[in-house]
Design a protein around this motif. Sequence first.
Motif, PDB file in Angstrom:
ATOM      1  N   TYR A  85      23.957 -26.008  -0.326  1.00 11.77           N
ATOM      2  CA  TYR A  85      23.555 -27.266  -0.957  1.00 11.77           C
ATOM      3  C   TYR A  85      24.376 -28.433  -0.410  1.00 11.77           C
ATOM      4  O   TYR A  85      23.829 -29.468  -0.008  1.00 11.77           O
ATOM      5  N   ILE A  86      25.706 -28.277  -0.385  1.00 17.07           N
ATOM      6  CA  ILE A  86      26.571 -29.373   0.071  1.00 17.07           C
ATOM      7  C   ILE A  86      26.378 -29.624   1.561  1.00 17.07           C
ATOM      8  O   ILE A  86      26.362 -30.775   2.021  1.00 17.07           O
ATOM      9  N   GLY A  87      26.216 -28.550   2.329  1.00 21.51           N
ATOM     10  CA  GLY A  87      25.937 -28.725   3.753  1.00 21.51           C
ATOM     11  C   GLY A  87      24.648 -29.487   3.988  1.00 21.51           C
ATOM     12  O   GLY A  87      24.577 -30.371   4.848  1.00 21.51           O
ATOM     13  N   LEU A 137      23.259 -31.554   1.789  1.00 21.59           N
ATOM     14  CA  LEU A 137      23.463 -32.907   1.274  1.00 21.59           C
ATOM     15  C   LEU A 137      24.093 -33.802   2.332  1.00 21.59           C
ATOM     16  O   LEU A 137      23.704 -34.963   2.506  1.00 21.59           O
ATOM     17  N   MET A 138      25.035 -33.263   3.082  1.00 23.49           N
ATOM     18  CA  MET A 138      25.760 -34.078   4.057  1.00 23.49           C
ATOM     19  C   MET A 138      25.044 -34.191   5.396  1.00 23.49           C
ATOM     20  O   MET A 138      25.086 -35.240   6.038  1.00 23.49           O
ATOM     21  N   HIS A 139      24.398 -33.092   5.838  1.00 26.64           N
ATOM     22  CA  HIS A 139      23.857 -33.066   7.205  1.00 26.64           C
ATOM     23  C   HIS A 139      22.478 -32.431   7.290  1.00 26.64           C
ATOM     24  O   HIS A 139      22.168 -31.746   8.263  1.00 26.64           O
ATOM     25  N   ARG A 140      21.675 -32.611   6.265  1.00 27.91           N
ATOM     26  CA  ARG A 140      20.287 -32.164   6.272  1.00 27.91           C
ATOM     27  C   ARG A 140      20.188 -30.642   6.436  1.00 27.91           C
ATOM     28  O   ARG A 140      21.124 -29.923   6.101  1.00 27.91           O
ATOM     29  N   THR A 141      19.065 -30.187   6.952  1.00 28.96           N
ATOM     30  CA  THR A 141      18.791 -28.748   7.020  1.00 28.96           C
ATOM     31  C   THR A 141      19.799 -28.025   7.915  1.00 28.96           C
ATOM     32  O   THR A 141      20.294 -26.950   7.560  1.00 28.96           O
ATOM     33  N   LEU A 142      20.093 -28.591   9.072  1.00 28.78           N
ATOM     34  CA  LEU A 142      21.044 -27.955   9.981  1.00 28.78           C
ATOM     35  C   LEU A 142      22.410 -27.805   9.318  1.00 28.78           C
ATOM     36  O   LEU A 142      23.078 -26.767   9.463  1.00 28.78           O
ATOM     37  N   GLY A 143      22.843 -28.817   8.587  1.00 27.67           N
ATOM     38  CA  GLY A 143      24.120 -28.729   7.891  1.00 27.67           C
ATOM     39  C   GLY A 143      24.129 -27.621   6.861  1.00 27.67           C
ATOM     40  O   GLY A 143      25.130 -26.896   6.709  1.00 27.67           O
ATOM     41  N   GLY A 144      23.023 -27.455   6.140  1.00 29.14           N
ATOM     42  CA  GLY A 144      22.938 -26.378   5.166  1.00 29.14           C
ATOM     43  C   GLY A 144      22.979 -25.007   5.810  1.00 29.14           C
ATOM     44  O   GLY A 144      23.626 -24.086   5.305  1.00 29.14           O
ATOM     45  N   VAL A 145      22.279 -24.854   6.934  1.00 24.30           N
ATOM     46  CA  VAL A 145      22.284 -23.568   7.645  1.00 24.30           C
ATOM     47  C   VAL A 145      23.692 -23.237   8.146  1.00 24.30           C
ATOM     48  O   VAL A 145      24.180 -22.110   7.978  1.00 24.30           O
ATOM     49  N   ILE A 146      24.361 -24.218   8.741  1.00 24.85           N
ATOM     50  CA  ILE A 146      25.714 -23.993   9.264  1.00 24.85           C
ATOM     51  C   ILE A 146      26.657 -23.603   8.126  1.00 24.85           C
ATOM     52  O   ILE A 146      27.423 -22.635   8.236  1.00 24.85           O
ATOM     53  N   ALA A 147      26.631 -24.346   7.024  1.00 24.55           N
ATOM     54  CA  ALA A 147      27.533 -24.062   5.901  1.00 24.55           C
ATOM     55  C   ALA A 147      27.268 -22.681   5.322  1.00 24.55           C
ATOM     56  O   ALA A 147      28.208 -21.914   5.060  1.00 24.55           O
ATOM     57  N   GLY A 148      25.994 -22.331   5.115  1.00 19.47           N
ATOM     58  CA  GLY A 148      25.671 -21.038   4.525  1.00 19.47           C
ATOM     59  C   GLY A 148      26.029 -19.874   5.418  1.00 19.47           C
ATOM     60  O   GLY A 148      26.552 -18.850   4.946  1.00 19.47           O
ATOM     61  N   VAL A 149      25.773 -20.008   6.730  1.00 22.55           N
ATOM     62  CA  VAL A 149      26.077 -18.915   7.659  1.00 22.55           C
ATOM     63  C   VAL A 149      27.585 -18.719   7.792  1.00 22.55           C
ATOM     64  O   VAL A 149      28.091 -17.588   7.748  1.00 22.55           O
ATOM     65  N   LEU A 150      28.328 -19.811   7.941  1.00 22.64           N
ATOM     66  CA  LEU A 150      29.777 -19.684   8.102  1.00 22.64           C
ATOM     67  C   LEU A 150      30.447 -19.160   6.838  1.00 22.64           C
ATOM     68  O   LEU A 150      31.511 -18.536   6.915  1.00 22.64           O
ATOM     69  N   PHE A 151      29.829 -19.405   5.689  1.00 24.82           N
ATOM     70  CA  PHE A 151      30.415 -18.909   4.449  1.00 24.82           C
ATOM     71  C   PHE A 151      30.348 -17.387   4.359  1.00 24.82           C
ATOM     72  O   PHE A 151      31.251 -16.753   3.811  1.00 24.82           O
ATOM     73  N   VAL A 152      29.285 -16.782   4.892  1.00 24.32           N
ATOM     74  CA  VAL A 152      29.126 -15.330   4.764  1.00 24.32           C
ATOM     75  C   VAL A 152      29.547 -14.566   6.009  1.00 24.32           C
ATOM     76  O   VAL A 152      29.806 -13.352   5.931  1.00 24.32           O
ATOM     77  N   LEU A 153      29.624 -15.238   7.168  1.00 23.83           N
ATOM     78  CA  LEU A 153      29.860 -14.528   8.424  1.00 23.83           C
ATOM     79  C   LEU A 153      31.161 -13.717   8.440  1.00 23.83           C
ATOM     80  O   LEU A 153      31.147 -12.549   8.872  1.00 23.83           O
ATOM     81  N   PRO A 154      32.313 -14.261   7.982  1.00 21.13           N
ATOM     82  CA  PRO A 154      33.521 -13.432   7.982  1.00 21.13           C
ATOM     83  C   PRO A 154      33.374 -12.166   7.147  1.00 21.13           C
ATOM     84  O   PRO A 154      33.864 -11.095   7.531  1.00 21.13           O
TER      85      PRO A 154
END
Length: 455
Positions: A71-73, A75-92
């Motif tokens: 959601y926050i990703g 909010l700040m950077h549209r769809t790409l920002g949301g994808v980046i934030a969500g993927v990086l949150f779960v990747l580790p």
Amino acid sequence: MRSSDYPTLSEAFKVWARIGLLSFGGPAGQIALMHQILVEERKWLGEKRFLHALNYCMLLPGPEAQQLAVYIGWLMHRTLGGVIAGVLFVLPGVVAIMALSWIYAIWGNVGIVEAFFFGLKAAVLAIVAQAVYRIGKRALKNSAMVSIAVAAFVAIFAFGVPFPVIILVAGMIGYVAARRNIAAFRSGGGHGKIGAVQVADADTLLGEESPDHTQVNRAWAFRVSAILLGLWLVPVGALFLALGPAHVFSQIAGFFSVMAVVTFGGAYAVLAYVAQEAVQNFGWLAAGEMLDGLSMAETTPGPLIMVTQFVGFMGALRDAGTLPPLMAATLGGLLTTWVTFTPCFLWIFLGAPFIERLRNNQNLTAALSAITAAVVGVILNLAVWFGLHVVFAEVKPLDVPGLDLLIPVLSSVNLVAAALTVTALLAVLWRGMGTIQVLLLCAGLGVVARLTGIA
């Protein structure tokens, strides 16, 4: 805040990577971490905007912390920002759980490794018991909510009522009661505290400005929904058509897709149902192995629901067919993760622009309050189920028509496991020890018990 006031995408990428690597401690700790970094440290968004996003994510099925990142990703950077934030949150967490799953599959029966997980089981039981206490304290504000929690516990523990049915019935009870102006269901406002973050009333959040791209755009909503539904459901349908519904990959894809829709109440709530189905129905893993997987998820970054990757890994490992077992297991684990987390992006990208219209819907709030109360009973069932399998080597079904109830064989009690469990409960509930500390304590005691011949 205008879009131009937000950081650049490259700056945000680095911060989301940092959050993903540090996201230990379950959803409460993860949400508090995001608040500390994004609101207090970086000041990229205000308190009201953060809480507004959190309130919406608390309404959704799935891991609320990961969805808050999306959601926050967005909010700040549209769809790409949301994808980046969500993927990086779960990747580790994906990488860590996969590595531990390989170690477990290859060396899990080695004495020291087995003793390590033996100790972790007691710690996990204590952590789940703590979750029952914390969520119950927040959710059970009156006798009506207590009654719903008790009824949910009895339904799932004694009669085997499926988790989705319990959630549906609880939501209907809350909605109908609110419509009839029953006071206990119309005074519940809000979700209380999540970690160190106090959730504010919706009325205080509605006046804050949003970037232009957050406005409702039906054409965009249709496009993004079609893409995400395709990414989620086309592979599931292809597996069913190519392999048949009885194949382990089809079962994994179908079961965890359903879980992605009904997982209200956070990871602990849905894990009761996942454990019940994975162990007793599908036979993908044993009860003790389910506890081992949960201990992996507790000690690695990322959402706690990442334990489902271990469940899929073990299920495919035991039913590899013509594939090499570890290859099948890896594919099974990744498939589980895909169908578990892909829907999270759908809920955010589709629903976030519309959420302002629902903020003051009292009937919806009452339904969610009733669901939260039912979740307390479901998590209590998880604690009891884990407790039976940790302390007793053997449990058996009670032979009474109409009941689906497990009882322990008292002669199979494991005194060392019981002692470790009591130690973990005291450490968590009395001494207030943190998750990582109690996990390490119990794992160390398990190894000592094995080396000294006690266990």
